[in-house]
Design a protein around this motif. Structure first.
Motif, PDB file in Angstrom:
ATOM      1  N   ASP A 157       0.789   4.044  -2.813  1.00  0.00           N
ATOM      2  CA  ASP A 157       0.482   5.448  -2.541  1.00  0.00           C
ATOM      3  C   ASP A 157       1.575   6.377  -3.053  1.00  0.00           C
ATOM      4  O   ASP A 157       1.302   7.453  -3.575  1.00  0.00           O
ATOM      5  CB  ASP A 157       0.263   5.678  -1.044  1.00  0.00           C
ATOM      6  CG  ASP A 157      -1.068   5.118  -0.554  1.00  0.00           C
ATOM      7  OD1 ASP A 157      -1.962   4.850  -1.399  1.00  0.00           O
ATOM      8  OD2 ASP A 157      -1.209   4.938   0.674  1.00  0.00           O
ATOM      9  N   SER A 158       2.839   5.948  -2.932  1.00  0.00           N
ATOM     10  CA  SER A 158       3.944   6.798  -3.378  1.00  0.00           C
ATOM     11  C   SER A 158       4.010   6.913  -4.901  1.00  0.00           C
ATOM     12  O   SER A 158       4.625   7.833  -5.427  1.00  0.00           O
ATOM     13  CB  SER A 158       5.280   6.275  -2.837  1.00  0.00           C
ATOM     14  OG  SER A 158       5.695   5.118  -3.534  1.00  0.00           O
ATOM     15  N   VAL A 197      -9.351   0.546  -3.265  1.00  0.00           N
ATOM     16  CA  VAL A 197      -8.633   1.742  -3.685  1.00  0.00           C
ATOM     17  C   VAL A 197      -9.449   2.400  -4.788  1.00  0.00           C
ATOM     18  O   VAL A 197     -10.226   1.740  -5.476  1.00  0.00           O
ATOM     19  CB  VAL A 197      -7.200   1.414  -4.173  1.00  0.00           C
ATOM     20  CG1 VAL A 197      -6.320   0.993  -3.014  1.00  0.00           C
ATOM     21  CG2 VAL A 197      -7.198   0.344  -5.233  1.00  0.00           C
ATOM     22  N   VAL A 244      -2.699  -4.377  -4.888  1.00  0.00           N
ATOM     23  CA  VAL A 244      -2.190  -3.710  -3.700  1.00  0.00           C
ATOM     24  C   VAL A 244      -2.373  -4.643  -2.504  1.00  0.00           C
ATOM     25  O   VAL A 244      -3.497  -5.023  -2.176  1.00  0.00           O
ATOM     26  CB  VAL A 244      -2.932  -2.379  -3.449  1.00  0.00           C
ATOM     27  CG1 VAL A 244      -2.366  -1.662  -2.237  1.00  0.00           C
ATOM     28  CG2 VAL A 244      -2.880  -1.492  -4.691  1.00  0.00           C
ATOM     29  N   SER A 276      -2.609  -5.233   1.223  1.00  0.00           N
ATOM     30  CA  SER A 276      -2.886  -4.468   2.436  1.00  0.00           C
ATOM     31  C   SER A 276      -3.943  -5.176   3.255  1.00  0.00           C
ATOM     32  O   SER A 276      -4.948  -5.642   2.717  1.00  0.00           O
ATOM     33  CB  SER A 276      -3.382  -3.057   2.076  1.00  0.00           C
ATOM     34  OG  SER A 276      -3.741  -2.359   3.253  1.00  0.00           O
ATOM     35  N   ARG A 290       1.118   6.865  -6.938  1.00  0.00           N
ATOM     36  CA  ARG A 290      -0.229   7.162  -7.453  1.00  0.00           C
ATOM     37  C   ARG A 290      -0.229   8.087  -8.675  1.00  0.00           C
ATOM     38  O   ARG A 290      -1.080   7.975  -9.541  1.00  0.00           O
ATOM     39  CB  ARG A 290      -1.097   7.783  -6.370  1.00  0.00           C
ATOM     40  CG  ARG A 290      -1.818   6.771  -5.552  1.00  0.00           C
ATOM     41  CD  ARG A 290      -2.781   7.488  -4.611  1.00  0.00           C
ATOM     42  NE  ARG A 290      -3.427   6.547  -3.744  1.00  0.00           N
ATOM     43  CZ  ARG A 290      -4.636   6.044  -3.967  1.00  0.00           C
ATOM     44  NH1 ARG A 290      -5.312   6.398  -5.026  1.00  0.00           N
ATOM     45  NH2 ARG A 290      -5.159   5.188  -3.119  1.00  0.00           N
ATOM     46  N   ARG A 329       0.811  -1.222   0.000  1.00  0.00           N
ATOM     47  CA  ARG A 329       0.000   0.000   0.000  1.00  0.00           C
ATOM     48  C   ARG A 329       0.840   1.266   0.000  1.00  0.00           C
ATOM     49  O   ARG A 329       0.563   2.212  -0.730  1.00  0.00           O
ATOM     50  CB  ARG A 329      -0.966   0.015   1.185  1.00  0.00           C
ATOM     51  CG  ARG A 329      -1.891   1.242   1.138  1.00  0.00           C
ATOM     52  CD  ARG A 329      -2.568   1.528   2.458  1.00  0.00           C
ATOM     53  NE  ARG A 329      -1.709   1.446   3.605  1.00  0.00           N
ATOM     54  CZ  ARG A 329      -0.871   2.418   4.004  1.00  0.00           C
ATOM     55  NH1 ARG A 329      -0.752   3.519   3.314  1.00  0.00           N
ATOM     56  NH2 ARG A 329      -0.149   2.273   5.101  1.00  0.00           N
ATOM     57  N   ARG A 330       1.904   1.320   0.832  1.00  0.00           N
ATOM     58  CA  ARG A 330       2.725   2.537   0.877  1.00  0.00           C
ATOM     59  C   ARG A 330       3.432   2.770  -0.452  1.00  0.00           C
ATOM     60  O   ARG A 330       3.535   3.904  -0.916  1.00  0.00           O
ATOM     61  CB  ARG A 330       3.726   2.484   2.026  1.00  0.00           C
ATOM     62  CG  ARG A 330       3.058   2.714   3.382  1.00  0.00           C
ATOM     63  CD  ARG A 330       4.077   2.834   4.477  1.00  0.00           C
ATOM     64  NE  ARG A 330       4.897   1.631   4.552  1.00  0.00           N
ATOM     65  CZ  ARG A 330       5.075   0.896   5.627  1.00  0.00           C
ATOM     66  NH1 ARG A 330       4.522   1.248   6.756  1.00  0.00           N
ATOM     67  NH2 ARG A 330       5.823  -0.177   5.605  1.00  0.00           N
TER      68      ARG A 330
END
Length: 170
Positions: free
Chosen positions: A50-51, A71, A63, A65, A53, A46-47
């Motif tokens: 997100d980085s 998402v 993903v 998580s 996106r 997930r991180r």
């Protein structure tokens, strides 16, 4: 389906520091990485998702998580662990009439994701960056006797090595 880990790692296996790579930008590495994963499904934490996106890699993103149910990206799905992610990857690989069920699904990190998926990998495409760098995230160690380098290409600042599991190398 072939599960392939893709990463850039320093000589001390550092892959990240404060959410970024710890070495100066290497354009050739970014380019070869993007070209490699462009048309394939990717698995990432997930991180890491997100980085990225603003510029998501791969054709589909899985993903991993336990804390996120969904998402808001149409090409992305959530899996709550390794087995669920592999199931999703197999579904995606076979979704287009089963034409590319032997194609690659790339594992893109972060550190915990690389470690969780290491026992399941068929291949690795690793950019070995020249030098050691301070980091807070590291690529997991692997038993090099269980792997064989099938291709090696030197670039300025890194060497791209393609690894295959010995039992799969025949």
């Amino acid at each position: 389906m072939q599960l392939v880990s893709v990463a850039a790692l320093a000589e001390n296996r550092a892959i990240g520091r404060d959410g970024e790579v710890p070495w100066p930008h290497i354009e050739a590495d970014v380019r070869q990485y993007r070209e490699r994963v462009a048309d394939s499904p990717v698995i990432l934490g997930r991180r890491t998702f997100d980085s990225m996106r603003d510029d998501l890699p791969g054709s589909r993103q899985i993903v991993v998580s336990r804390s996120v149910g969904s998402v808001d990206v149409p090409t992305a799905v959530v899996a709550d662990g390794v087995d669920a992610a592999i199931e999703r990857a197999e579904e995606i690989a076979g979704a287009d009439g089963g034409t590319d069920t032997d194609g690659p699904v790339y594992v893109l990190g972060g550190g915990t994701i690389y470690e969780l998926f290491q026992p399941h990998l068929d291949r690795m495409a690793l950019s070995h960056v020249t030098g050691s760098y301070e980091g807070d995230t590291f690529y997991p160690a692997w038993d090099e006797t269980a792997w064989r380098v099938t291709d090696e290409t030197a670039y300025e600042g890194f060497t791209l090595r393609k690894w295959v599991r010995v039992e799969d190398a025949a």
